[in-house]
Design an enzyme around this catalytic site. Structure first.
Site, short mmCIF file in Angstrom:
data_model
loop_
_atom_site.label_atom_id
_atom_site.label_comp_id
_atom_site.label_asym_id
_atom_site.label_seq_id
_atom_site.Cartn_x
_atom_site.Cartn_y
_atom_site.Cartn_z
N ASP A 189 0.83 -1.21 0.00
CA ASP A 189 0.00 0.00 0.00
C ASP A 189 0.87 1.26 0.00
OD1 ASP A 189 -2.31 -1.66 0.41
OD2 ASP A 189 -1.73 -1.80 2.52
N ASP B 176 -2.72 -1.50 -4.92
CA ASP B 176 -3.51 -1.95 -3.77
C ASP B 176 -4.12 -0.72 -3.07
OD1 ASP B 176 -4.70 -3.44 -1.79
OD2 ASP B 176 -2.91 -4.59 -1.28
N ASP C 33 -4.23 1.89 4.34
CA ASP C 33 -4.85 0.68 4.87
C ASP C 33 -4.35 0.39 6.29
OD1 ASP C 33 -6.04 0.56 2.39
OD2 ASP C 33 -5.34 -1.47 1.93
N ARG D 22 -14.07 2.12 -1.17
CA ARG D 22 -13.37 2.23 0.12
C ARG D 22 -13.07 3.69 0.46
NH1 ARG D 22 -9.23 -2.95 -0.58
NH2 ARG D 22 -10.87 -4.44 -1.07
#
Ligand SMILES: *[C@@H]1O[C@H](CO)[C@@H](O)[C@H](O)[C@H]1NC(C)=O
Ligand SMILES: *[C@@H]1O[C@H](CO)[C@@H](O)[C@H](O)[C@H]1NC(C)=O
Length: 327
Positions: A140, A169, A173, A226
């Site tokens: 990430d 990705d 996160d 997201r």
């Protein structure tokens, strides 16, 4: 005579300018400009659990190459790492030690091709830094696991949407019991899957009771999903501006989110539940995007914060979020 008067006026004017108090900005106070200090305090969840001070009190190093950067951010001694100019490298995420502040000197401080991993660390501040185009194989842009007290402020994270959704990705996160995190004043843009809190429905043992995250004053632009997605955790999402974010806040599997004073433009699903995730929403402008989350119980948080009206969010956030700080 005239010249003398003019000179006196000019000198007195200069004197006043010099005597003006040195501005220190707390990023919540948007009435002021973008002048920042290394001593600015973390707010939101990162201010709890003892607070987040990063490398305060430690030595300052300025870096401008990949080798200098990786060496400077390792270890747990307090340290402030100033990134000067762009650093480009296709590489795995760089591990950042505890008690670290990473500060972009200006908007040219962009890491391209590699991101940052915060694994089993505490007390990390990342401000005024850009991170771009980190390939999925490399991880990430910023990923945290088993880590707590993290403040991400005035960061710019992005990739592009020219590839399939798994080419890159996540941007931000947070997983495996990470806790006490604030993402503020950040520009999160041009990406498929932006920010994931809790990575798996089967990770309840590690995540339940953790994953407290504040998202404040961020500008989310051109994101597919997201925005963020939250499993098990507790998220306070206020005064964000969402432009062209298709699937926004997804509250999932026991998560409780408090969503207030945000604005959406050109969204599809602004706020929605999956597998019994819950939300309390108030004073938002969904701009016609769907709000269909199940009613939650998170009506307040354990810290003070300034909230502005949804109608004022665009003006306060666009142009201010991202790498706009001047140290
Ligand atoms: C914002 O900061 C400026 C400059 O420090 C100060 O004069 C003003 O009172 C602050 N506003 C609020 C609401 O704190
Ligand atoms: C971070 O720094 C503090 C103060 O110097 C120290 O007590 C703490 O152990 C450090 N954290 C880690 C993980 O080393």
């Amino acid at each position: 005579m005239y010249n003398l008067k003019f000179l006196i006026a000019a000198v007195s004017c200069l004197g006043q300018a010099l005597a003006a108090p040195t501005p220190t900005t707390n990023s919540i106070n948007r009435s002021f400009n973008k002048r920042a200090s290394l001593e600015d305090s973390a707010f939101g969840y990162a201010s709890l659990n003892g607070g987040t001070t990063g490398g305060a009190g430690g030595a300052t190093t300025t870096v401008s190459s990949y080798a200098e950067f990786t060496a400077a951010v390792e270890g747990d001694d307090p340290k402030i790492v100033i990134v000067s100019g762009p650093i480009e490298k296709t590489a795995d995420q760089v591990d950042v030690g505890s008690n670290t502040s990473i500060i972009g000197k200006d908007a040219t401080a962009v890491l391209t091709g590699f991101g940052l991993r915060l694994k089993r660390v505490e007390n990390v501040i990342i401000r005024n830094l850009g991170i771009s185009k980190v390939l999925a194989d490399s991880g990430d842009a910023i990923g945290a696991e088993y880590s707590n007290n993290i403040w991400i402020d005035h960061v710019d994270v992005s990739s592009d949407r020219d590839h399939d959704k798994d080419y890159y990705d996540g941007l931000l996160d947070f997983k495996r019991g990470s806790d006490y995190i604030t993402v503020s004043n950040t520009f999160i843009h041009d990406h498929w899957k932006a920010s994931l809190v809790g990575h798996s429905n089967s990770n309840e043992d590690e995540d339940k009771g953790h994953l407290h995250v504040t998202y404040a004053n961020n500008y989310w632009f051109n994101i597919n999903s997201r925005g963020p997605s939250v499993r098990f955790g507790t998220a306070h999402i206020y005064n964000n501006y969402f432009l062209s974010v298709s699937d926004g806040i997804n509250t999932r599997i026991g998560a409780q989110v408090l969503v207030e004073g945000n604005t959406w433009v050109d969204g599809k699903k602004a706020l929605y539940s999956t597998d019994e995730g819950y939300a309390v929403e108030r004073n938002n402008d969904f701009g016609g995007a769907k709000n269909e989350a199940e009613e939650g119980t998170l009506t307040s948080v354990d810290y003070d914060y300034d909230l502005i009206e949804a109608s004022a969010v665009e003006g306060a956030v666009v142009g201010t979020a991202g790498q706009t700080l001047v140290f």
